[in-house]
Design a protein around this motif. Structure first.
Motif, mmCIF file in Angstrom:
data_model
loop_
_atom_site.group_PDB
_atom_site.id
_atom_site.type_symbol
_atom_site.label_atom_id
_atom_site.label_comp_id
_atom_site.label_asym_id
_atom_site.label_seq_id
_atom_site.Cartn_x
_atom_site.Cartn_y
_atom_site.Cartn_z
ATOM 1 N N UNK A 194 14.348 -7.946 -30.728
ATOM 2 C CA UNK A 194 14.725 -6.637 -31.272
ATOM 3 C C UNK A 194 14.597 -6.661 -32.796
ATOM 4 N N UNK A 195 15.070 -7.751 -33.424
ATOM 5 C CA UNK A 195 14.998 -7.856 -34.888
ATOM 6 C C UNK A 195 13.555 -7.878 -35.376
ATOM 7 N N UNK A 196 12.679 -8.532 -34.618
ATOM 8 C CA UNK A 196 11.261 -8.575 -35.002
ATOM 9 C C UNK A 196 10.662 -7.173 -34.972
ATOM 10 N N UNK B 208 12.364 -4.396 -35.344
ATOM 11 C CA UNK B 208 12.989 -3.663 -36.454
ATOM 12 C C UNK B 208 12.257 -3.982 -37.762
ATOM 13 N N UNK B 209 11.919 -5.253 -37.959
ATOM 14 C CA UNK B 209 11.182 -5.632 -39.178
ATOM 15 C C UNK B 209 9.847 -4.889 -39.259
ATOM 16 N N UNK B 210 9.109 -4.884 -38.141
ATOM 17 C CA UNK B 210 7.796 -4.214 -38.134
ATOM 18 C C UNK B 210 7.941 -2.729 -38.443
ATOM 19 N N UNK B 211 8.955 -2.096 -37.835
ATOM 20 C CA UNK B 211 9.164 -0.655 -38.054
ATOM 21 C C UNK B 211 9.464 -0.369 -39.526
ATOM 22 N N UNK B 212 10.294 -1.210 -40.139
ATOM 23 C CA UNK B 212 10.663 -0.995 -41.544
ATOM 24 C C UNK B 212 9.473 -1.226 -42.473
ATOM 25 N N UNK B 213 8.607 -2.169 -42.087
ATOM 26 C CA UNK B 213 7.392 -2.398 -42.879
ATOM 27 C C UNK B 213 6.456 -1.198 -42.762
ATOM 28 N N UNK B 214 6.358 -0.667 -41.541
ATOM 29 C CA UNK B 214 5.457 0.480 -41.300
ATOM 30 C C UNK B 214 5.857 1.708 -42.109
ATOM 31 N N UNK B 215 7.156 1.956 -42.215
ATOM 32 C CA UNK B 215 7.582 3.143 -42.964
ATOM 33 C C UNK B 215 7.651 2.869 -44.468
ATOM 34 N N UNK C 236 11.226 -20.369 -34.754
ATOM 35 C CA UNK C 236 10.030 -19.582 -35.094
ATOM 36 C C UNK C 236 10.412 -18.112 -35.284
ATOM 37 N N UNK C 237 11.356 -17.620 -34.470
ATOM 38 C CA UNK C 237 11.809 -16.233 -34.626
ATOM 39 C C UNK C 237 12.402 -16.013 -36.019
ATOM 40 N N UNK C 238 13.245 -16.944 -36.453
ATOM 41 C CA UNK C 238 13.859 -16.845 -37.787
ATOM 42 C C UNK C 238 12.785 -17.007 -38.872
ATOM 43 N N UNK C 239 11.895 -17.975 -38.682
ATOM 44 C CA UNK C 239 10.828 -18.227 -39.667
ATOM 45 C C UNK C 239 9.966 -16.976 -39.846
ATOM 46 N N UNK C 240 9.671 -16.304 -38.754
ATOM 47 C CA UNK C 240 8.835 -15.108 -38.815
ATOM 48 C C UNK C 240 9.556 -13.968 -39.540
#
Lengths: 141, 114
Positions: free
Chosen positions: A18-20, A22-29, B58-62
């Motif tokens: 989920x956090x990954x 969220x990161x992508x979405x925040x980068x996109x906007x 890896x999740x944290x690293x990413x």
């Protein structure tokens, strides 16, 4: 914009997904780099708190032009003493979780440090609701 | 020797992901086995030295844009961690050195550059 993610307790194979997103979405906007860093730390710590302590929960992201809001709501044991849980080093995580490098009692302090506003509501034997707000500061910090 | 060759030979590293994960130069390093501590203190581009070998590393690293992960003590990563590292483009290494030795050698390299 808002996005919602289901998070399951003790599911370490999907922990962080989920956090990954969220990161992508925040980068996109096009949120500021410092805002994204703080938001992903809040999101990951909140997501892992659900994985480690709760049966299940929902992580919700709200994106506004000037701020990011992350809400983590779970069904779980609740937190009897929130002030104690906010102290660095205090943890109720089980040993097998600590062996993986989680449960150091730094999750909630990390969330607090990265948030401009933080509200935590918890009922014992029912669940916890955490709402964190991170301002999108154009000038970095 | 180029940047990665120097680091690999100095720390006796084995690169476990493909060569194309060595796209960017590392900018520094952080050593830690508590994931929350790394979240709080590591910077983007850092090499992360750790004993852990599971996929949450890896999740944290990413999330942090970590420049590479070094697993110490001759430990090998779990298969799913290796797959995730390749997918995320994060170079994943193992070394026979322990955390202290690996940190010391990287400190030498990066303090000379600084």
């Amino acid at each position: 914009m808002n996005m919602e993610f289901n998070v399951r307790g003790m599911d370490f194979t999907r922990a962080g997904e989920a956090s990954a997103k969220i990161k992508k979405a925040l980068q996109l906007v096009g949120m500021e780099v410092s805002t994204i860093r703080k938001a992903v730390i809040v999101a990951y710590e909140a997501e892992l708190n659900i994985v480690i302590h709760a049966r299940q929960g929902i992580l919700t992201l709200f994106v506004h032009p000037d701020r990011v809001e992350i809400i983590a709501e779970d069904e779980g044991p609740g937190i009897p003493d929130i002030a104690l849980a906010m102290q660095e080093g205090y943890s109720t995580a089980p040993p097998h979780v600590r062996e993986m490098g989680f449960g150091a009692g730094m999750g909630l302090p990390n969330i607090k440090r990265c948030s401009d506003h933080l509200d935590i509501d918890s009922r014992v034997n029912s669940g916890t609701r955490l709402k964190a707000t991170i301002f999108n500061n154009i000038n970095g910090e | 020797m180029n940047h990665w060759e120097k680091i690999i030979s100095s720390l006796d590293l084995t690169l476990l992901t493909s060569l194309k994960t060595l796209n960017n130069n590392a900018r520094g390093a952080y050593c830690g086995d508590l994931l929350s501590d790394v979240l709080a203190n590591a910077s983007g581009g850092d090499l992360w030295i750790t004993i852990h070998r599971h996929r949450s590393v890896i999740a944290v690293a990413s999330l942090l844009n970590i420049g590479g992960v070094i697993i110490t003590g001759g430990r090998q990563p779990n298969q799913d961690a290796l797959i995730d590292a390749e997918k995320e483009g994060i170079p994943l290494f193992s070394t026979p050195l322990n955390n202290f030795q690996a940190s010391g050698r990287l400190y030498k390299i990066f303090s000379k550059q600084g």
